[in-house]
Scaffold this motif. Structure first.
Motif, PDB file in Angstrom:
ATOM      1  N   ILE A 249       5.456  -3.274   8.477  1.00  0.00           N
ATOM      2  CA  ILE A 249       6.613  -3.585   9.314  1.00  0.00           C
ATOM      3  C   ILE A 249       7.098  -2.375  10.119  1.00  0.00           C
ATOM      4  CG2 ILE A 249       7.357  -5.391   7.724  1.00  0.00           C
ATOM      5  CD1 ILE A 249       9.522  -3.443   6.739  1.00  0.00           C
ATOM      6  N   GLY A 250       6.443  -1.233   9.986  1.00  0.00           N
ATOM      7  CA  GLY A 250       6.844  -0.052  10.750  1.00  0.00           C
ATOM      8  C   GLY A 250       6.668  -0.263  12.238  1.00  0.00           C
ATOM      9  N   ASP A 251       7.611   0.242  13.034  1.00  0.00           N
ATOM     10  CA  ASP A 251       7.547   0.050  14.481  1.00  0.00           C
ATOM     11  C   ASP A 251       6.333   0.728  15.103  1.00  0.00           C
ATOM     12  OD1 ASP A 251       9.906  -1.358  14.301  1.00  0.00           O
ATOM     13  OD2 ASP A 251      11.174   0.371  14.756  1.00  0.00           O
ATOM     14  N   GLU A 252       5.834   1.769  14.484  1.00  0.00           N
ATOM     15  CA  GLU A 252       4.663   2.478  15.003  1.00  0.00           C
ATOM     16  C   GLU A 252       3.366   2.014  14.339  1.00  0.00           C
ATOM     17  OE1 GLU A 252       4.910   4.457  17.555  1.00  0.00           O
ATOM     18  OE2 GLU A 252       7.085   4.165  17.572  1.00  0.00           O
ATOM     19  N   GLY A 253       3.441   1.013  13.484  1.00  0.00           N
ATOM     20  CA  GLY A 253       2.253   0.542  12.778  1.00  0.00           C
ATOM     21  C   GLY A 253       1.831   1.505  11.673  1.00  0.00           C
ATOM     22  N   GLU A 254       0.599   1.369  11.244  1.00  0.00           N
ATOM     23  CA  GLU A 254       0.071   2.223  10.173  1.00  0.00           C
ATOM     24  C   GLU A 254      -0.265   3.603  10.727  1.00  0.00           C
ATOM     25  OE1 GLU A 254      -3.718   2.015   7.151  1.00  0.00           O
ATOM     26  OE2 GLU A 254      -2.522   0.210   7.477  1.00  0.00           O
ATOM     27  N   VAL A 255       0.146   4.640   9.999  1.00  0.00           N
ATOM     28  CA  VAL A 255      -0.059   6.022  10.423  1.00  0.00           C
ATOM     29  C   VAL A 255      -0.790   6.772   9.320  1.00  0.00           C
ATOM     30  CG1 VAL A 255       1.051   8.173  11.135  1.00  0.00           C
ATOM     31  CG2 VAL A 255       2.048   5.973  11.810  1.00  0.00           C
ATOM     32  N   ARG A 256      -1.822   7.505   9.696  1.00  0.00           N
ATOM     33  CA  ARG A 256      -2.559   8.316   8.719  1.00  0.00           C
ATOM     34  C   ARG A 256      -2.036   9.745   8.759  1.00  0.00           C
ATOM     35  NH1 ARG A 256      -8.647   7.902   9.998  1.00  0.00           N
ATOM     36  NH2 ARG A 256      -8.870   9.050   8.054  1.00  0.00           N
ATOM     37  N   ILE A 257      -1.645  10.253   7.603  1.00  0.00           N
ATOM     38  CA  ILE A 257      -1.096  11.603   7.483  1.00  0.00           C
ATOM     39  C   ILE A 257      -1.884  12.362   6.427  1.00  0.00           C
ATOM     40  CG2 ILE A 257       0.910  12.983   6.776  1.00  0.00           C
ATOM     41  CD1 ILE A 257       1.425  11.782   9.405  1.00  0.00           C
ATOM     42  N   ARG A 258      -2.203  13.603   6.743  1.00  0.00           N
ATOM     43  CA  ARG A 258      -2.816  14.475   5.745  1.00  0.00           C
ATOM     44  C   ARG A 258      -1.745  15.435   5.228  1.00  0.00           C
ATOM     45  NH1 ARG A 258      -7.553  18.888   6.184  1.00  0.00           N
ATOM     46  NH2 ARG A 258      -6.542  19.262   8.170  1.00  0.00           N
ATOM     47  N   TYR A 259      -1.612  15.489   3.918  1.00  0.00           N
ATOM     48  CA  TYR A 259      -0.668  16.402   3.282  1.00  0.00           C
ATOM     49  C   TYR A 259      -1.410  17.629   2.781  1.00  0.00           C
ATOM     50  CZ  TYR A 259       2.984  12.867   3.421  1.00  0.00           C
ATOM     51  OH  TYR A 259       3.925  11.955   3.858  1.00  0.00           O
TER      52      TYR A 259
END
Length: 366
Positions: A249-259
């Motif tokens: 439901i995020g406005d930007e869609g799915e986001v891939r983040i590396r921590y």
């Protein structure tokens, strides 16, 4: 044999197997304790200590068990085996249950003491001042690239990147029934509220949206009310069962983040490492070419290269590269010595095991 007897027999077999597993875990705990005595004061506290071990287990997963389940299973076992050790203090950015918390838990298991802070700078400061052993911080967005303020802060504090954890970040709406039509109230953390404000306005214009401290609190409050829902990260679960009412439901869609996993001490060599480096070049023709040539000359694989302007330095740029190998590998040591002679500034941010391994053999050790 009737169904009830067969059921009892199978349950008995599972109970016997569980006892065998328990004894094997006990043996593993004794070996892990012996290992910790041989490596005092190092930063080896991480799932199985070696990314290559986890990769080998994932490749060996039987058909009855999905490979994706192997990492959390063995991370939990490893954390339990270390329970007699002094648990490290791990600081993460964000609220309990949010993505930074998930990255920390996925990497370290349930053994450490987890502490939340509001910003990356505060997380790094906790490690710098020895109030925490590790910081888990957003390191790279797969749409925007490396987060240069974080990279510069790590280099400026002389900390070391010792690990990585990649997450696919997506928000979901959960409720007791999983029925969107019943939602009259939505609990969400302020950060997640901002990330899905358009969805909430479009699909739940009459719902009362209440900001709470964390996704964990949002989950618990929604579990108490029949017509309430919670916005939480995908994969998060609370103490009571809720159903997913709407995915992504995020406005930007799915986001891939590396921590990035950050420590004061460098990570030991695993044989499947990458090294993160910051450098700037002198203002002369061919300066960048001459620096990169040192990596090519010694057959060092550049996995990434990015550049950004240096804040407050006009049109000066800083370059970030990830190069295959550990900073103690013979060929990489020679390459970095050549880069140091050519560069205006050079900072080795750290070497860490890759989550995805290649088939190349480990390089010769210096």
């Amino acid at each position: 044999m009737d169904e009830r007897k067969r059921l009892e027999e199978l349950r008995g077999q599972i109970a016997e197997i569980d006892q065998e597993i328990l004894h094997i875990i006990e043996r593993r705990a004794r070996v892990a304790q012996e290992l910790s005595k041989l490596r005092p004061g190092t930063s080896r506290y991480a799932p199985l200590a070696e990314a290559s071990d986890l990769q080998s287990l994932e490749r060996a997963a039987p058909t009855q068990i999905p490979a994706a389940a192997i990492r959390p299973i063995f991370t939990a076992i490893d954390a339990a085996c270390r329970s007699s050790e002094v648990a490290p203090r791990v600081v993460f950015v964000g609220a309990e249950g949010d993505f930074g918390w998930q990255a920390a838990r996925e990497h370290f298991g349930h053994g450490p003491e987890f502490v939340r802070v509001e910003a990356t700078g505060a997380a790094l400061d906790e490690v710098t001042r020895s109030r925490a052993d590790f910081a888990v911080v957003p390191y790279e967005s797969f749409t925007e690239g490396p987060i240069f303020p974080t990279l510069l802060a790590i280099g400026g504090a002389d900390l070391k990147v010792v690990g990585e954890r990649e997450l696919s970040q997506a928000l979901v709406l959960v409720s007791r029934s999983g029925n969107l039509a019943e939602v009259e109230k939505v609990y969400t953390s302020p950060q997640d509220h901002v990330a899905c404000v358009r969805y909430l306005e479009l699909h739940h214009p009459r719902a009362l949206v209440l900001d709470v401290r964390s996704p964990l609190m949002a989950w618990d409050l929604a579990a108490e009310e029949a017509n309430a829902a919670a916005v939480v990260p995908r994969g998060f679960t609370g103490s009571r069962e809720l159903k997913v009412a709407r995915e992504n439901i995020g406005d930007e869609g799915e986001v891939r983040i590396r921590y990035g996993i950050v420590s004061r001490l460098p990570a030991p060599r695993s044989g499947h490492d990458t090294t993160a480096v910051l450098f700037s070049v002198r203002d002369r023709p061919g300066a960048l070419h001459d620096i990169l040539h040192h990596f090519k000359e010694r057959n060092c694989n550049l996995r990434r290269i990015h550049s950004r302007p240096i804040p407050g330095e006009g049109w000066e740029y800083v370059f970030y590269v990830e190069v295959g190998g550990h900073s103690t590998d013979r060929t990489l040591v020679a390459a970095l010595e050549g880069v140091k002679r050519e560069a205006k500034m050079l900072k080795i941010l750290g070497s860490f095991p890759l989550e995805r391994l290649d088939a190349s053999p480990p390089p010769e050790r210096l």
